[in-house]
Scaffold this active site. Structure first.
Site, PDB file in Angstrom:
ATOM      1  N   LYS A 176       0.539  -0.985   0.051  1.00  0.00           N
ATOM      2  CA  LYS A 176      -0.076   0.054   0.054  1.00  0.00           C
ATOM      3  C   LYS A 176       0.850   1.166   0.135  1.00  0.00           C
ATOM      4  CE  LYS A 176      -1.609   2.770   2.537  1.00  0.00           C
ATOM      5  NZ  LYS A 176      -1.813   4.370   1.745  1.00  0.00           N
ATOM      6  N   GLU A 252       9.177   1.774  11.539  1.00  0.00           N
ATOM      7  CA  GLU A 252       9.914   2.589  11.441  1.00  0.00           C
ATOM      8  C   GLU A 252       9.636   4.155  11.290  1.00  0.00           C
ATOM      9  OE1 GLU A 252      13.260   2.102  11.670  1.00  0.00           O
ATOM     10  OE2 GLU A 252      13.266   0.087  12.112  1.00  0.00           O
ATOM     11  N   CYS A 286      13.468  11.423   7.518  1.00  0.00           N
ATOM     12  CA  CYS A 286      13.154  10.815   9.137  1.00  0.00           C
ATOM     13  C   CYS A 286      14.427  11.919   9.860  1.00  0.00           C
ATOM     14  CB  CYS A 286      12.962   9.711   8.787  1.00  0.00           C
ATOM     15  SG  CYS A 286      14.185   8.475   8.430  1.00  0.00           S
ATOM     16  N   GLU A 388       9.211  16.221  16.198  1.00  0.00           N
ATOM     17  CA  GLU A 388       9.473  16.204  14.876  1.00  0.00           C
ATOM     18  C   GLU A 388       8.811  17.241  14.540  1.00  0.00           C
ATOM     19  OE1 GLU A 388       8.488  13.288  12.144  1.00  0.00           O
ATOM     20  OE2 GLU A 388      10.834  12.995  11.310  1.00  0.00           O
TER      21      GLU A 388
HETATM   22  P1  NAD Z   1       2.513   9.164   8.123  1.00  0.00           P
HETATM   23  O1  NAD Z   1       2.873   7.914   9.238  1.00  0.00           O
HETATM   24  O2  NAD Z   1       0.697   9.924   6.847  1.00  0.00           O
HETATM   25  O3  NAD Z   1       1.910   7.360   6.138  1.00  0.00           O
HETATM   26  C1  NAD Z   1       2.658   6.466   6.059  1.00  0.00           C
HETATM   27  C2  NAD Z   1       2.161   5.222   5.349  1.00  0.00           C
HETATM   28  O4  NAD Z   1       0.673   5.121   6.170  1.00  0.00           O
HETATM   29  C3  NAD Z   1       1.341   6.185   4.218  1.00  0.00           C
HETATM   30  O5  NAD Z   1       0.888   5.125   3.187  1.00  0.00           O
HETATM   31  C4  NAD Z   1      -0.261   6.099   4.550  1.00  0.00           C
HETATM   32  O6  NAD Z   1      -1.452   5.444   3.773  1.00  0.00           O
HETATM   33  C5  NAD Z   1      -0.277   4.784   5.630  1.00  0.00           C
HETATM   34  N1  NAD Z   1      -1.489   5.510   7.175  1.00  0.00           N
HETATM   35  C6  NAD Z   1      -1.899   6.606   7.347  1.00  0.00           C
HETATM   36  N2  NAD Z   1      -3.016   6.227   7.829  1.00  0.00           N
HETATM   37  C7  NAD Z   1      -3.074   4.902   8.501  1.00  0.00           C
HETATM   38  C8  NAD Z   1      -3.585   3.931   9.322  1.00  0.00           C
HETATM   39  N3  NAD Z   1      -4.974   4.059  10.130  1.00  0.00           N
HETATM   40  N4  NAD Z   1      -3.807   2.802   9.221  1.00  0.00           N
HETATM   41  C9  NAD Z   1      -2.344   1.720   8.229  1.00  0.00           C
HETATM   42  N5  NAD Z   1      -1.850   3.018   7.316  1.00  0.00           N
HETATM   43  C10 NAD Z   1      -1.687   4.215   7.556  1.00  0.00           C
HETATM   44  O7  NAD Z   1       3.892   9.322   7.053  1.00  0.00           O
HETATM   45  P2  NAD Z   1       4.222  10.127   5.680  1.00  0.00           P
HETATM   46  O8  NAD Z   1       4.135  11.921   6.042  1.00  0.00           O
HETATM   47  O9  NAD Z   1       3.541   9.224   4.225  1.00  0.00           O
HETATM   48  O10 NAD Z   1       5.652   9.998   5.823  1.00  0.00           O
HETATM   49  C11 NAD Z   1       6.294  11.250   6.913  1.00  0.00           C
HETATM   50  C12 NAD Z   1       6.963  10.643   8.097  1.00  0.00           C
HETATM   51  O11 NAD Z   1       7.540   9.328   8.605  1.00  0.00           O
HETATM   52  C13 NAD Z   1       7.644  10.572   8.923  1.00  0.00           C
HETATM   53  O12 NAD Z   1       7.404  10.658  10.239  1.00  0.00           O
HETATM   54  C14 NAD Z   1       9.337  10.319   9.235  1.00  0.00           C
HETATM   55  O13 NAD Z   1      10.132  10.876   9.929  1.00  0.00           O
HETATM   56  C15 NAD Z   1       8.692   9.374   8.602  1.00  0.00           C
HETATM   57  N6  NAD Z   1       9.832   8.424   7.836  1.00  0.00           N
HETATM   58  C16 NAD Z   1      10.855   7.085   8.347  1.00  0.00           C
HETATM   59  C17 NAD Z   1      11.648   7.199   8.032  1.00  0.00           C
HETATM   60  C18 NAD Z   1      12.551   5.388   8.796  1.00  0.00           C
HETATM   61  O14 NAD Z   1      12.886   5.105   8.233  1.00  0.00           O
HETATM   62  N7  NAD Z   1      12.609   5.533  10.075  1.00  0.00           N
HETATM   63  C19 NAD Z   1      11.726   7.221   6.349  1.00  0.00           C
HETATM   64  C20 NAD Z   1      11.283   7.803   6.052  1.00  0.00           C
HETATM   65  C21 NAD Z   1      10.028   9.272   7.028  1.00  0.00           C
END
Ligand code: NAD
Length: 499
Positions: A176, A252, A286, A388
């Site tokens: 997804k 992560e 991140c 963050e």
């Molecule tokens: P997000 O958490 O908003 O979304 C991530 C994914 O989760 C998306 O595909 C979204 O559709 C899905 N999602 C959202 N709500 C959900 C639910 N209730 N159930 C299941 N899936 C759901 O994050 P984002 O805005 O896409 O990305 C930014 C965040 O990701 C930042 O906090 C960043 O630090 C983190 N990040 C972490 C890493 C790492 O390796 N640690 C790498 C990149 C980004």
């Protein structure tokens, strides 16, 4: 540019969502451009995809490591062929400059190559048994169906960090992608199909997190959820997935990362390290650093040089030359930036660069913001120093010595990336051993991943199953397997079965 009409890929077929509805993906540098549209899927589509992945599992597993790796190798070759086209798509869909779009695709390519190379590596260990006539083995076996849920900011690299180790070790996948960057996900799947992935082994279901994402993490027939994204959603997914005992969840998440600049730091290294850590990708990594923790003895010199470098930053559309960073991903990203800036002021920030949205014709249809820089004395529990910001929002925090620097560094619930600038190996060692982080750097920025190293955080940043190299541990069971070559059953401690 032509808008792409993507579909779900389920059981080897391109399909619309059961709802018949579609979602649009916009270019954040120019929201008048629709990069593409995708199906707005729900639990019915997710269920079809999980069923397809389940029925493909046995055949894919039985193909063996080497044959599976060959399909991934073919896929890597196709990625190389289409690298430039993919890089431009990354820039159009998530806004980062073209050189970073390329880096995203190259990192994905490295991951696919790394996973393909595992096909000819040892798949377990041979261990001595207590009984001389027994051979004991530890063998990796795939867990089954892996659900991958990924963020928007590395729309090619992170999906392949998750998918390729899962696939080479014999799992099947339901993916997804982020609703912000689904067309990059579509591109990956068109190449996976061309590479000859057998029917049902890889499936993509587009849609929003709360609907399609939640349906995947809650599905009872999914064995593993690999999630990369925000702390808030990661926590939610752990709860959603907890309904099934067998289901394993690797999360992560974000960081409140920092660069520590000690009194002996080489400013020629420290200043560019801090500029890159704070502002690359508009602070939307991140591993971006919102905190620059600087020894008081050198903080004034550092601040002056850091601000001079900040003032030279060029913000704009990532497809144009010499852009250092592009737009925020969406309106919510801009609002989060404003929230953190406002909070910092309320909490006593000495604002050095006011930030704000960029104005003018070239910024009119995008989410462009300026660097927000402030100086602040440390106080425990300060929101803007703990949470963050995921934007070009950065604090310069003066400290007295290495021990205070580490204590300030650790005052957050997150612990992903940390960099320290010093020429002193004893101070470096102190930071290495006492700071809370999963990815540490010395005399470097806090950003930059290599796929054959673990990539993950501690505390609220992750639950200990890093992406990239470490992922095999999340998607395989290490099974014990003991063979008796003798003519009788001899138990441990030399007891025979009759005793
Ligand atoms: P997000 O958490 O908003 O979304 C991530 C994914 O989760 C998306 O595909 C979204 O559709 C899905 N999602 C959202 N709500 C959900 C639910 N209730 N159930 C299941 N899936 C759901 O994050 P984002 O805005 O896409 O990305 C930014 C965040 O990701 C930042 O906090 C960043 O630090 C983190 N990040 C972490 C890493 C790492 O390796 N640690 C790498 C990149 C980004």
């Amino acid at each position: 540019m032509q808008s792409i009409e993507a579909k779900n890929f389920i059981n080897g077929e391109w399909r619309e969502a059961a709802s018949g509805e579609r979602l649009s993906s916009l270019n954040p540098a120019d929201t008048t451009e629709i990069v593409g549209t995708v199906p707005d899927s729900d639990e019915r589509d997710v269920d079809e995809a999980v069923k397809a992945a389940r029925s493909a599992f046995r055949g894919w597993y039985e193909l063996g490591w080497v044959r599976r790796a060959e399909v991934l190798d073919k896929f890597a070759q196709l990625m190389k062929r289409d690298l430039e086209e993919m890089a431009r798509l990354v820039t159009r869909e998530c806004g980062k400059p073209l050189n970073e779009g390329r880096a995203d695709v190259v990192e994905a390519l490295h991951m696919a190559q790394y996973a393909a190379s595992l096909g000819r590596m040892p798949v377990g260990e041979v261990i001595a048994s207590e009984i001389p006539e027994k051979d004991a083995y530890i063998r990796r076996k795939p867990k089954g169906v892996v659900g991958c849920i990924t963020p928007w900011n590395f729309p090619v690299a992170i999906p392949l960090w998750e998918m390729t180790p899962s696939l080479v070790s014999g799992n099947t996948v339901v993916f997804k992608p982020s609703e912000e960057t689904p067309i990059c996900g579509d591109f990956i799947f068109r190449l996976l199909e061309e590479a000859g992935m057998p029917r049902g082994v890889v499936n993509i279901v587009h849609g929003i997190g709360e609907k399609a994402g939640a349906a995947l993490s809650e599905h009872p027939d999914v064995d593993v959820i690999l999630f990369t994204g925000s702390y808030e959603v990661g926590k939610l997914i752990q709860r959603q997935a907890a309904t099934e005992v067998h289901k394993f969840v690797a999360t992560e998440m974000g960081g409140k990362n920092a660069v520590i600049v000690l009194d002996d730091a080489d400013m020629g290294i420290a200043v560019p390290s801090c500029v890159i850590s704070a502002f690359k990708t508009a602070g939307q990594r991140c591993v971006s650093s919102n905190r620059l923790i600087v020894d008081r003895k050198v903080v004034d010199e550092f601040q002056e040089r850091f601000l001079r470098a900040t003032d030279r930053i060029n913000v704009g559309n990532g497809l144009t030359d010499d852009v250092f960073y592009g737009p925020m991903i969406n309106k919510a990203g801009v609002e989060k930036y404003h929230l953190h800036n406002r909070k910092a002021k309320e909490e006593g920030a000495d604002v050095l660069r006011e930030g704000g949205e960029l104005e003018g014709l070239e910024y009119a249809h995008g989410y462009f913001v300026k660097p927000f820089v402030y100086r602040m004395e440390y106080r425990p529990g300060t929101f803007c120093l703990r949470e963050e910001a995921f934007s070009p929002h950065v604090a310069i925090i003066p400290v007295d010595g290495v021990e205070e620097a580490v204590a300030v560094h650790n005052d957050t619930d997150l612990g992903l990336a940390m960099a320290v600038c010093t020429e002193d190996f004893r101070k470096m060692r102190y930071v290495r051993d006492h700071a809370d982080y999963g990815i540490g750097y010395v005399n470097l920025p806090s950003i930059g991943a290599e796929v054959h190293l673990p990539f993950g955080g501690v505390k609220g940043s992750g639950n200990g199953h890093p992406s990239a190299e470490g992922l095999l541990d999340a998607v395989t069971h290490r099974t014990a397997f003991t063979v008796n070559h003798g003519k009788e059953i001899v138990m441990a401690q030399g007891m025979s079965a009759e005793v």
